[in-house]
Design a protein around this motif. Structure first.
Motif, mmCIF file in Angstrom:
data_model
loop_
_atom_site.group_PDB
_atom_site.id
_atom_site.type_symbol
_atom_site.label_atom_id
_atom_site.label_comp_id
_atom_site.label_asym_id
_atom_site.label_seq_id
_atom_site.Cartn_x
_atom_site.Cartn_y
_atom_site.Cartn_z
ATOM 1 N N GLY A 169 4.318 -5.224 5.151
ATOM 2 C CA GLY A 169 5.009 -5.329 6.263
ATOM 3 C C GLY A 169 6.619 -4.705 6.473
ATOM 4 N N SER A 170 6.884 -4.283 5.193
ATOM 5 C CA SER A 170 8.248 -3.652 5.351
ATOM 6 C C SER A 170 8.394 -2.309 5.882
ATOM 7 N N ASN A 171 7.288 -1.730 6.076
ATOM 8 C CA ASN A 171 7.334 -0.364 6.614
ATOM 9 C C ASN A 171 8.459 0.566 5.944
ATOM 10 N N ALA A 172 8.547 0.526 4.476
ATOM 11 C CA ALA A 172 9.412 1.040 3.723
ATOM 12 C C ALA A 172 8.825 2.871 3.336
ATOM 13 N N GLY A 173 7.626 2.746 3.980
ATOM 14 C CA GLY A 173 7.108 4.431 3.650
ATOM 15 C C GLY A 173 6.861 4.445 2.147
ATOM 16 N N ILE A 174 6.758 3.514 1.394
ATOM 17 C CA ILE A 174 6.572 3.894 -0.022
ATOM 18 C C ILE A 174 5.101 4.124 -0.272
ATOM 19 N N SER A 175 4.641 5.133 -1.066
ATOM 20 C CA SER A 175 3.126 5.764 -0.969
ATOM 21 C C SER A 175 2.311 4.685 -1.770
ATOM 22 N N GLN A 176 2.877 4.356 -2.894
ATOM 23 C CA GLN A 176 2.267 3.479 -3.942
ATOM 24 C C GLN A 176 2.033 2.188 -3.431
ATOM 25 N N MET A 177 3.103 1.678 -2.716
ATOM 26 C CA MET A 177 2.846 0.182 -2.122
ATOM 27 C C MET A 177 1.788 0.133 -1.064
ATOM 28 N N ASP A 178 2.055 1.118 0.044
ATOM 29 C CA ASP A 178 1.102 1.079 1.057
ATOM 30 C C ASP A 178 -0.224 1.332 0.593
ATOM 31 N N GLN A 179 -0.602 2.167 -0.440
ATOM 32 C CA GLN A 179 -1.969 2.489 -1.000
ATOM 33 C C GLN A 179 -2.522 1.281 -1.548
ATOM 34 N N LYS A 180 -1.542 0.693 -2.234
ATOM 35 C CA LYS A 180 -2.269 -0.694 -2.614
ATOM 36 C C LYS A 180 -2.620 -1.935 -1.604
ATOM 37 N N HIS A 181 -1.828 -1.786 -0.683
ATOM 38 C CA HIS A 181 -1.938 -2.661 0.431
ATOM 39 C C HIS A 181 -3.425 -2.230 1.214
ATOM 40 N N ALA A 182 -3.668 -0.825 1.194
ATOM 41 C CA ALA A 182 -5.000 -0.445 1.755
ATOM 42 C C ALA A 182 -6.018 -0.666 0.784
ATOM 43 N N VAL A 183 -5.931 -0.943 -0.571
ATOM 44 C CA VAL A 183 -6.908 -1.346 -1.415
ATOM 45 C C VAL A 183 -7.256 -2.756 -0.932
ATOM 46 N N GLU A 184 -6.082 -3.466 -0.741
ATOM 47 C CA GLU A 184 -6.233 -5.025 -0.532
ATOM 48 C C GLU A 184 -7.168 -5.055 0.704
ATOM 49 N N ASP A 185 -6.974 -4.274 1.803
ATOM 50 C CA ASP A 185 -7.763 -4.518 2.779
ATOM 51 C C ASP A 185 -9.188 -4.062 2.700
ATOM 52 N N ILE A 186 -9.432 -2.987 1.765
ATOM 53 C CA ILE A 186 -10.712 -2.630 1.512
ATOM 54 C C ILE A 186 -11.596 -3.961 1.089
ATOM 55 N N LEU A 187 -11.001 -4.457 -0.068
ATOM 56 C CA LEU A 187 -11.601 -5.661 -0.927
ATOM 57 C C LEU A 187 -11.779 -6.726 0.190
ATOM 58 N N LEU A 188 -10.862 -7.265 0.874
ATOM 59 C CA LEU A 188 -11.076 -8.291 1.908
ATOM 60 C C LEU A 188 -11.748 -7.899 2.853
ATOM 61 N N GLY A 189 -11.945 -6.792 3.397
ATOM 62 C CA GLY A 189 -12.714 -6.183 4.680
ATOM 63 C C GLY A 189 -14.211 -6.099 4.320
ATOM 64 N N ALA A 190 -14.366 -6.206 2.979
ATOM 65 C CA ALA A 190 -15.794 -6.057 2.529
ATOM 66 C C ALA A 190 -16.336 -7.255 2.329
ATOM 67 N N GLY A 191 -15.674 -8.544 2.695
ATOM 68 C CA GLY A 191 -16.271 -9.834 2.621
ATOM 69 C C GLY A 191 -16.069 -10.220 1.291
ATOM 70 N N LEU A 192 -15.471 -9.837 0.087
ATOM 71 C CA LEU A 192 -15.484 -10.183 -1.288
ATOM 72 C C LEU A 192 -14.465 -11.510 -1.325
ATOM 73 N N PRO A 193 -14.806 -12.387 -2.307
ATOM 74 C CA PRO A 193 -13.970 -13.693 -2.327
ATOM 75 C C PRO A 193 -12.743 -13.145 -3.151
ATOM 76 N N GLY A 194 -11.789 -12.501 -2.541
ATOM 77 C CA GLY A 194 -10.563 -11.969 -3.314
ATOM 78 C C GLY A 194 -9.313 -12.865 -2.986
ATOM 79 N N LEU A 195 -8.541 -12.681 -4.318
ATOM 80 C CA LEU A 195 -7.085 -13.228 -4.184
ATOM 81 C C LEU A 195 -6.271 -11.934 -4.556
ATOM 82 N N MET A 196 -5.593 -11.603 -3.686
ATOM 83 C CA MET A 196 -4.481 -10.518 -3.749
ATOM 84 C C MET A 196 -3.213 -11.069 -4.381
ATOM 85 N N LEU A 197 -2.805 -10.634 -5.755
ATOM 86 C CA LEU A 197 -1.561 -10.960 -6.345
ATOM 87 C C LEU A 197 -0.602 -9.884 -6.021
ATOM 88 N N GLU A 198 0.266 -10.145 -5.215
ATOM 89 C CA GLU A 198 1.553 -9.028 -4.865
ATOM 90 C C GLU A 198 2.313 -8.958 -5.685
#
Length: 371
Positions: A169-198
């Motif tokens: 949510g920082s909108n910093a435009g940091i590619s590594q940060m944003d991509q990890k958040h995209a992976v979070e969304d993939i894992l949780l969006g798949a319905g997996l029992p996920g815990l995201m340690l940021e």
């Protein structure tokens, strides 16, 4: 840790039907946290002391630090199955010498993981790509592969823990940060029992060869004002937190959470004092190059520097330390990793002296579970 992809890739992830998600807020989540905590496929029980946990991305330096945290947090070597693309390599063999099963596998060939995912109750994913100056597009593809493969084992899988980056949510435009958040969304969006340690900034970063030699000579060059707080976490403590989540019982409430992780928060001036103490009292002086210099080196590095100077991470340090007892302060980390030993290097791997650790996580009796 600071670690985005191109707009088209993110758009493809967010609109992909197999990963559609109707989120239900996690009970107890702080209001207006903007982290999108969701409840997905909550399971009846956690990982018992005889269940297996699959670990991914732990043969690198910070991965091996996280592995030490998994063991410190109460998991036994016999419970862990470590995936490696090169099981006969020196790093993988070092893992095997700890009594951990090392198996061949590669998320670029997802079918290679299916036999192991079918029989485990937990998954800890430390990394999906190597350490780089900008985001690796393969990280997203591997995240999708992990999600698709893990879904097939949903009947057994109790919890999948992913090491991500704070700063959502920082909108910093940091590619590594944003991509990890995209992976979070993939894992949780798949319905997996996920815990995201940021993760916030890894304490291990200061061991690297472009940082530590100057510090050992008394020079701390870091582009942050001397009085600007910086949040830090040991990679070891991502493993510790994962182990606590895996073993915290059936009412743990970890599933669907995104937790920014920090074990300490110090200004560069305070860090100088910690470095000095770890180096036998040698004075350490901080200098702060202007952020604009990094524009010419790397746009992502400039964005990271600007983010740390102007916004910074927003982890709740006290809450993290209450949830995950045994997390290291920066002084703990320097002492336990023998920072002052000039004969040790980052490339050798960071090992931790148990005698210098705070109270063992395995002795916790009042760890707060969930939010």
């Amino acid at each position: 840790m600071v670690c985005s992809s191109r707009i088209s890739q993110l758009a493809a992830v967010s609109t992909s039907k197999p990963f559609a998600l109707n989120p239900t807020p996690v009970a107890g989540c702080r209001a207006n946290c903007n982290r999108g905590c969701v409840r997905v496929m909550a399971q009846a029980s956690s990982v018992s002391d005889t269940d297996k946990v699959l670990v991914l991305g732990i043969t690198g330096i910070t991965g091996r630090s996280a592995l030490s945290g998994l063991l410190a947090g109460g998991l036994k070597p016999s419970q862990l199955i470590a995936v490696s693309r090169n099981p006969s390599g020196a790093a993988a063999q070092g893992v095997a010498q700890q009594g951990i099963q090392v198996v061949p596998g590669d998320l670029d060939q997802p079918a290679s993981l299916e036999p192991y995912l079918a029989g485990v109750k937990g998954v800890y994913c430390h990394a999906l790509s190597g350490d780089a100056a900008s985001a690796d597009p393969a990280e997203l593809q591997r995240g999708m592969a992990l999600a698709q493969t893990a879904r097939k084992a949903a009947g057994q899988l109790q919890l999948l823990v992913y090491n991500s980056s704070a700063g959502r949510g920082s909108n910093a435009g940091i590619s590594q940060m944003d991509q990890k958040h995209a992976v979070e969304d993939i894992l949780l969006g798949a319905g997996l029992p996920g815990l995201m340690l940021e993760a916030t900034m890894f304490m291990e970063e200061f061991w690297k060869r472009y940082t530590r030699p100057g510090l050992l000579k008394g020079n701390f060059t870091f582009s942050l004002p001397g009085d600007r707080p910086l949040q830090l976490v040991a990679a070891r403590d991502l493993g510790l937190a994962a182990a606590i989540a895996f073993t915290s019982g059936p009412a743990s409430g970890w599933v669907g959470q995104r937790i920014p992780m920090a074990g300490d928060e110090l200004t560069p001036k305070q860090m100088c004092a910690a470095f000095s103490a770890a180096q036998g009292g040698m004075p350490v002086k901080h200098s702060s190059p202007p952020a604009w210099l990094f524009w010419f080196l790397s746009r992502d590095l400039w964005r990271i520097t600007t983010f740390l100077r102007e916004k910074g991470y927003d982890a709740d340090v006290a809450d993290c330390r209450a949830k995950f007892q045994g997390m290291l302060t920066f002084a703990d980390f320097l002492a336990a990793s023998h920072w002052g030993d000039v004969n040790r290097t980052y490339e050798q791997g960071i090992t931790f002296d148990a005698a210098a650790m705070p109270q063992a996580a395995g002795k916790r009796s009042s760890v707060a579970k969930g939010n």
